[in-house]
Scaffold this motif. Sequence first.
Motif, PDB file in Angstrom:
ATOM      1  N   LEU A   1     -16.265  10.442   3.488  1.00 21.75           N
ATOM      2  CA  LEU A   1     -15.924  10.320   4.906  1.00 21.75           C
ATOM      3  C   LEU A   1     -16.034   8.877   5.383  1.00 21.75           C
ATOM      4  O   LEU A   1     -15.227   8.428   6.197  1.00 21.75           O
ATOM      5  CB  LEU A   1     -16.833  11.223   5.738  1.00 21.75           C
ATOM      6  N   ASP A   2     -17.003   8.166   4.869  1.00 21.65           N
ATOM      7  CA  ASP A   2     -17.189   6.770   5.253  1.00 21.65           C
ATOM      8  C   ASP A   2     -16.101   5.871   4.666  1.00 21.65           C
ATOM      9  O   ASP A   2     -15.666   4.916   5.301  1.00 21.65           O
ATOM     10  CB  ASP A   2     -18.572   6.293   4.794  1.00 21.65           C
ATOM     11  N   SER A   3     -15.640   6.184   3.469  1.00 19.46           N
ATOM     12  CA  SER A   3     -14.657   5.337   2.779  1.00 19.46           C
ATOM     13  C   SER A   3     -13.223   5.555   3.238  1.00 19.46           C
ATOM     14  O   SER A   3     -12.433   4.612   3.263  1.00 19.46           O
ATOM     15  CB  SER A   3     -14.730   5.583   1.277  1.00 19.46           C
ATOM     16  N   LEU A   4     -12.880   6.784   3.559  1.00 19.68           N
ATOM     17  CA  LEU A   4     -11.495   7.109   3.942  1.00 19.68           C
ATOM     18  C   LEU A   4     -11.386   7.144   5.463  1.00 19.68           C
ATOM     19  O   LEU A   4     -11.576   8.177   6.097  1.00 19.68           O
ATOM     20  CB  LEU A   4     -11.074   8.445   3.315  1.00 19.68           C
ATOM     21  N   LYS A   5     -11.088   6.018   6.033  1.00 18.29           N
ATOM     22  CA  LYS A   5     -11.120   5.834   7.499  1.00 18.29           C
ATOM     23  C   LYS A   5     -10.090   6.680   8.247  1.00 18.29           C
ATOM     24  O   LYS A   5     -10.293   7.013   9.402  1.00 18.29           O
ATOM     25  CB  LYS A   5     -10.913   4.360   7.845  1.00 18.29           C
TER      26      LYS A   5
ATOM     27  N   ASP B   1     -14.028   4.204  -3.347  1.00 21.21           N
ATOM     28  CA  ASP B   1     -13.574   2.963  -2.721  1.00 21.21           C
ATOM     29  C   ASP B   1     -12.252   2.490  -3.316  1.00 21.21           C
ATOM     30  O   ASP B   1     -11.413   1.949  -2.614  1.00 21.21           O
ATOM     31  CB  ASP B   1     -14.640   1.874  -2.851  1.00 21.21           C
ATOM     32  N   ILE B   2     -12.061   2.719  -4.607  1.00 22.36           N
ATOM     33  CA  ILE B   2     -10.795   2.358  -5.256  1.00 22.36           C
ATOM     34  C   ILE B   2      -9.679   3.245  -4.715  1.00 22.36           C
ATOM     35  O   ILE B   2      -8.593   2.765  -4.404  1.00 22.36           O
ATOM     36  CB  ILE B   2     -10.913   2.480  -6.789  1.00 22.36           C
TER      37      ILE B   2
ATOM     38  N   GLN C   1      -6.361   1.915  -2.695  1.00 24.48           N
ATOM     39  CA  GLN C   1      -5.007   2.162  -3.169  1.00 24.48           C
ATOM     40  C   GLN C   1      -4.198   3.045  -2.218  1.00 24.48           C
ATOM     41  O   GLN C   1      -2.978   2.919  -2.144  1.00 24.48           O
ATOM     42  CB  GLN C   1      -5.036   2.821  -4.553  1.00 24.48           C
ATOM     43  N   PHE C   2      -4.882   3.966  -1.549  1.00 27.17           N
ATOM     44  CA  PHE C   2      -4.221   4.920  -0.652  1.00 27.17           C
ATOM     45  C   PHE C   2      -4.934   4.930   0.704  1.00 27.17           C
ATOM     46  O   PHE C   2      -5.601   5.889   1.056  1.00 27.17           O
ATOM     47  CB  PHE C   2      -4.238   6.325  -1.267  1.00 27.17           C
ATOM     48  N   PRO C   3      -4.799   3.882   1.483  1.00 28.11           N
ATOM     49  CA  PRO C   3      -5.566   3.768   2.730  1.00 28.11           C
ATOM     50  C   PRO C   3      -5.143   4.731   3.840  1.00 28.11           C
ATOM     51  O   PRO C   3      -5.853   4.867   4.833  1.00 28.11           O
ATOM     52  CB  PRO C   3      -5.320   2.320   3.154  1.00 28.11           C
TER      53      PRO C   3
ATOM     54  N   LYS D   1       0.841  -1.189   0.000  1.00 32.40           N
ATOM     55  CA  LYS D   1       0.000   0.000   0.000  1.00 32.40           C
ATOM     56  C   LYS D   1       0.877   1.241   0.000  1.00 32.40           C
ATOM     57  O   LYS D   1       1.890   1.299   0.679  1.00 32.40           O
ATOM     58  CB  LYS D   1      -0.931   0.026   1.217  1.00 32.40           C
ATOM     59  N   VAL D   2       0.486   2.247  -0.773  1.00 34.53           N
ATOM     60  CA  VAL D   2       1.228   3.499  -0.848  1.00 34.53           C
ATOM     61  C   VAL D   2       0.824   4.364   0.341  1.00 34.53           C
ATOM     62  O   VAL D   2      -0.351   4.492   0.662  1.00 34.53           O
ATOM     63  CB  VAL D   2       0.922   4.229  -2.177  1.00 34.53           C
ATOM     64  N   SER D   3       1.804   4.965   1.000  1.00 36.71           N
ATOM     65  CA  SER D   3       1.526   5.714   2.222  1.00 36.71           C
ATOM     66  C   SER D   3       1.332   7.213   1.989  1.00 36.71           C
ATOM     67  O   SER D   3       1.704   8.023   2.816  1.00 36.71           O
ATOM     68  CB  SER D   3       2.615   5.474   3.261  1.00 36.71           C
ATOM     69  N   ILE D   4       0.740   7.580   0.864  1.00 34.68           N
ATOM     70  CA  ILE D   4       0.415   8.984   0.610  1.00 34.68           C
ATOM     71  C   ILE D   4      -0.636   9.431   1.622  1.00 34.68           C
ATOM     72  O   ILE D   4      -1.623   8.742   1.835  1.00 34.68           O
ATOM     73  CB  ILE D   4      -0.093   9.168  -0.831  1.00 34.68           C
TER      74      ILE D   4
END
Length: 79
Positions: A53-57, A24-25, A29-31, A4-7
Amino acid sequence: MEKKVSIKCINLAGHKISNLNDIDILAEQFPFIAELDIEMNLLSSWDQVFKILDSLKNLRFINIRYEILFSDPISYVNM
């Protein structure tokens, strides 16, 4: 195993984005995204912002300045 990329900060300001249906993609890719700048785009619904807001924890800051957002009363009936 896929790395996973840490951006942590993504700037999508002023790109005429009208929806983020593929959020979601982006989240997959950028969690580790903590800051997202999507000001000056064409988003029109609070529902789109709530989905982000729901997708990017790990999100801690979102810039939605200059967006004209409306709420869809139908979407809140089943909450």
